[in-house]
Design a protein around this motif. Structure first.
Motif, PDB file in Angstrom:
ATOM      1  N   SER A  31       0.828  -1.202   0.000  1.00 27.80           N
ATOM      2  CA  SER A  31       0.000   0.000   0.000  1.00 27.80           C
ATOM      3  C   SER A  31       0.865   1.257   0.000  1.00 27.80           C
ATOM      4  O   SER A  31       0.591   2.216  -0.734  1.00 27.80           O
ATOM      5  CB  SER A  31      -0.933  -0.004   1.219  1.00 27.80           C
ATOM      6  OG  SER A  31      -1.740   1.154   1.242  1.00 27.80           O
ATOM      7  N   ARG A  32       1.908   1.248   0.808  1.00 27.24           N
ATOM      8  CA  ARG A  32       2.790   2.418   0.855  1.00 27.24           C
ATOM      9  C   ARG A  32       3.476   2.643  -0.486  1.00 27.24           C
ATOM     10  O   ARG A  32       3.625   3.789  -0.936  1.00 27.24           O
ATOM     11  CB  ARG A  32       3.815   2.259   1.980  1.00 27.24           C
ATOM     12  CG  ARG A  32       3.202   2.378   3.376  1.00 27.24           C
ATOM     13  CD  ARG A  32       4.279   2.528   4.443  1.00 27.24           C
ATOM     14  NE  ARG A  32       5.002   1.287   4.672  1.00 27.24           N
ATOM     15  CZ  ARG A  32       4.692   0.405   5.622  1.00 27.24           C
ATOM     16  NH1 ARG A  32       3.650   0.631   6.421  1.00 27.24           N
ATOM     17  NH2 ARG A  32       5.410  -0.682   5.777  1.00 27.24           N
ATOM     18  N   LYS A  33       3.871   1.568  -1.142  1.00 23.39           N
ATOM     19  CA  LYS A  33       4.496   1.710  -2.459  1.00 23.39           C
ATOM     20  C   LYS A  33       3.499   2.277  -3.467  1.00 23.39           C
ATOM     21  O   LYS A  33       3.830   3.148  -4.280  1.00 23.39           O
ATOM     22  CB  LYS A  33       5.019   0.365  -2.948  1.00 23.39           C
ATOM     23  CG  LYS A  33       5.620   0.440  -4.341  1.00 23.39           C
ATOM     24  CD  LYS A  33       6.569  -0.686  -4.644  1.00 23.39           C
ATOM     25  CE  LYS A  33       7.289  -0.385  -5.955  1.00 23.39           C
ATOM     26  NZ  LYS A  33       8.338  -1.375  -6.246  1.00 23.39           N
ATOM     27  N   MET A  34       2.261   1.790  -3.433  1.00 28.76           N
ATOM     28  CA  MET A  34       1.237   2.311  -4.343  1.00 28.76           C
ATOM     29  C   MET A  34       0.998   3.795  -4.102  1.00 28.76           C
ATOM     30  O   MET A  34       0.813   4.580  -5.041  1.00 28.76           O
ATOM     31  CB  MET A  34      -0.061   1.521  -4.178  1.00 28.76           C
ATOM     32  CG  MET A  34       0.043   0.077  -4.648  1.00 28.76           C
ATOM     33  SD  MET A  34      -1.449  -0.895  -4.315  1.00 28.76           S
ATOM     34  CE  MET A  34      -2.574  -0.200  -5.552  1.00 28.76           C
ATOM     35  N   GLY A  35       1.025   4.199  -2.832  1.00 29.21           N
ATOM     36  CA  GLY A  35       0.839   5.602  -2.514  1.00 29.21           C
ATOM     37  C   GLY A  35       1.903   6.482  -3.140  1.00 29.21           C
ATOM     38  O   GLY A  35       1.605   7.558  -3.678  1.00 29.21           O
ATOM     39  N   LEU A  36       3.154   6.037  -3.086  1.00 28.03           N
ATOM     40  CA  LEU A  36       4.240   6.819  -3.695  1.00 28.03           C
ATOM     41  C   LEU A  36       4.089   6.878  -5.210  1.00 28.03           C
ATOM     42  O   LEU A  36       4.343   7.925  -5.828  1.00 28.03           O
ATOM     43  CB  LEU A  36       5.594   6.200  -3.314  1.00 28.03           C
ATOM     44  CG  LEU A  36       5.946   6.243  -1.826  1.00 28.03           C
ATOM     45  CD1 LEU A  36       7.257   5.519  -1.567  1.00 28.03           C
ATOM     46  CD2 LEU A  36       6.027   7.682  -1.321  1.00 28.03           C
ATOM     47  N   ILE A  37       3.663   5.779  -5.807  1.00 26.06           N
ATOM     48  CA  ILE A  37       3.469   5.744  -7.263  1.00 26.06           C
ATOM     49  C   ILE A  37       2.374   6.723  -7.681  1.00 26.06           C
ATOM     50  O   ILE A  37       2.552   7.507  -8.623  1.00 26.06           O
ATOM     51  CB  ILE A  37       3.143   4.306  -7.724  1.00 26.06           C
ATOM     52  CG1 ILE A  37       4.382   3.425  -7.604  1.00 26.06           C
ATOM     53  CG2 ILE A  37       2.598   4.304  -9.156  1.00 26.06           C
ATOM     54  CD1 ILE A  37       4.091   1.948  -7.777  1.00 26.06           C
ATOM     55  N   GLY A  86      -3.178   3.608  -2.001  1.00 27.20           N
ATOM     56  CA  GLY A  86      -2.603   4.819  -2.575  1.00 27.20           C
ATOM     57  C   GLY A  86      -3.568   5.774  -3.238  1.00 27.20           C
ATOM     58  O   GLY A  86      -3.179   6.877  -3.619  1.00 27.20           O
ATOM     59  N   LEU A  87      -4.835   5.378  -3.377  1.00 22.93           N
ATOM     60  CA  LEU A  87      -5.800   6.198  -4.114  1.00 22.93           C
ATOM     61  C   LEU A  87      -6.902   6.789  -3.247  1.00 22.93           C
ATOM     62  O   LEU A  87      -7.385   7.892  -3.509  1.00 22.93           O
ATOM     63  CB  LEU A  87      -6.463   5.369  -5.223  1.00 22.93           C
ATOM     64  CG  LEU A  87      -5.735   5.212  -6.544  1.00 22.93           C
ATOM     65  CD1 LEU A  87      -6.534   4.293  -7.468  1.00 22.93           C
ATOM     66  CD2 LEU A  87      -5.525   6.566  -7.212  1.00 22.93           C
TER      67      LEU A  87
END
Length: 260
Positions: A31-37, A86-87
């Protein structure tokens, strides 16, 4: 270990693929990686549209990774920028997002899909909010779903956890289009290219108005538009693109959008 999130960029379009076999479930790190993306997508002026989908043909995403939770990931832990996936809570995301649902879309996976602007789905896709069966609440879906589809259908999904096939999801209106599985990404990219060719400042204004007007009366929102109190509307009305649209119409040619 393979990267749980794969991306590619082409012609102003970002494709984000959730790739965590077997169910594309999302733990805190993912989830944290998706947020950065998605934060970088929001802030990159060269990127205009995003597509989010799942790897494989069976799962879009099963949502929250219960196995990771059993191993210590807290359900109320640090999901990172933009909240879960992330969305859901990413502020000022004023660019179009397309969700291409390639299979089972449940729990937090459905909540991610509901965070997109357009949802297209493979003909075998299915949808559910099974959190009730694991003793937790589908929090974002409890807020969003009753505003997207008829109240009693939304409550049925939330209270019973029952599954909807893609035809029913389309009938109730939270799926825009049903596509054969082998054509799903082609259709998503065709749609993304259409949007990427459009006026980015207008898209930004549309998204801010829709988002902010949700909690306002009609007249309050209209007053903010006419007084240019939305940042995106003010930017649009002061832009080169606003003049270009009028010139292109008068000259009977396709406009050239610069996003400024």
């Amino acid at each position: 270990m393979q990267d749980p999130i794969r991306t590619r960029c082409e012609d102003g379009i970002l494709e984000v693929i959730i790739d965590r076999p077997k169910a594309n479930a999302i733990d805190l790190a993912t989830s944290r990686k998706m947020g950065l993306i998605f934060r970088d997508f929001r802030d990159d002026p060269d990127l205009r549209v995003a597509i989010v989908t799942g790897a494989g043909e069976k799962f879009f995403s099963a949502g929250w990774d219960l196995k990771a939770a059993a191993d210590g990931d807290a359900v109320d832990g640090d999901y990172g920028v933009g909240g879960f996936g992330g969305l859901q809570e990413l502020r000022d995301l004023n660019k179009p997002v397309i969700c291409a649902v390639n299979g089972i879309c449940c729990g937090g996976g459905l909540e991610i899909a509901l965070s997109a602007d357009l949802i297209i789905a493979a003909a075998h896709a299915t949808f559910a909010l099974p959190e009730i069966r694991s003793g937790t609440v589908a929090d974002a879906a409890s807020i969003k779903l009753p505003k997207r589809i008829p109240y009693h259908i939304a409550m049925d999904m939330l209270l019973t956890g029952r599954w909807l096939n893609v035809e029913e999801a389309h009938r109730w209106g939270f799926v825009n289009e049903i596509v054969m599985a082998d054509k799903l990404l082609d259709r998503a990219w065709d749609l993304a290219r259409l949007l990427a060719s459009g006026p980015p400042l207008v898209y930004a204004a549309i998204k801010e108005i829709v988002r902010e007007a949700e909690g306002s009366t009609f007249q309050t929102a209209m007053n903010k538009i006419t007084k240019r109190q939305f940042a995106t509307v003010d930017a649009l009305y002061s832009s080169e693109d606003q003049l270009e649209g009028a010139r292109a119409f008068a000259e009977k040619r396709a406009p050239i959008w610069k996003g400024k």
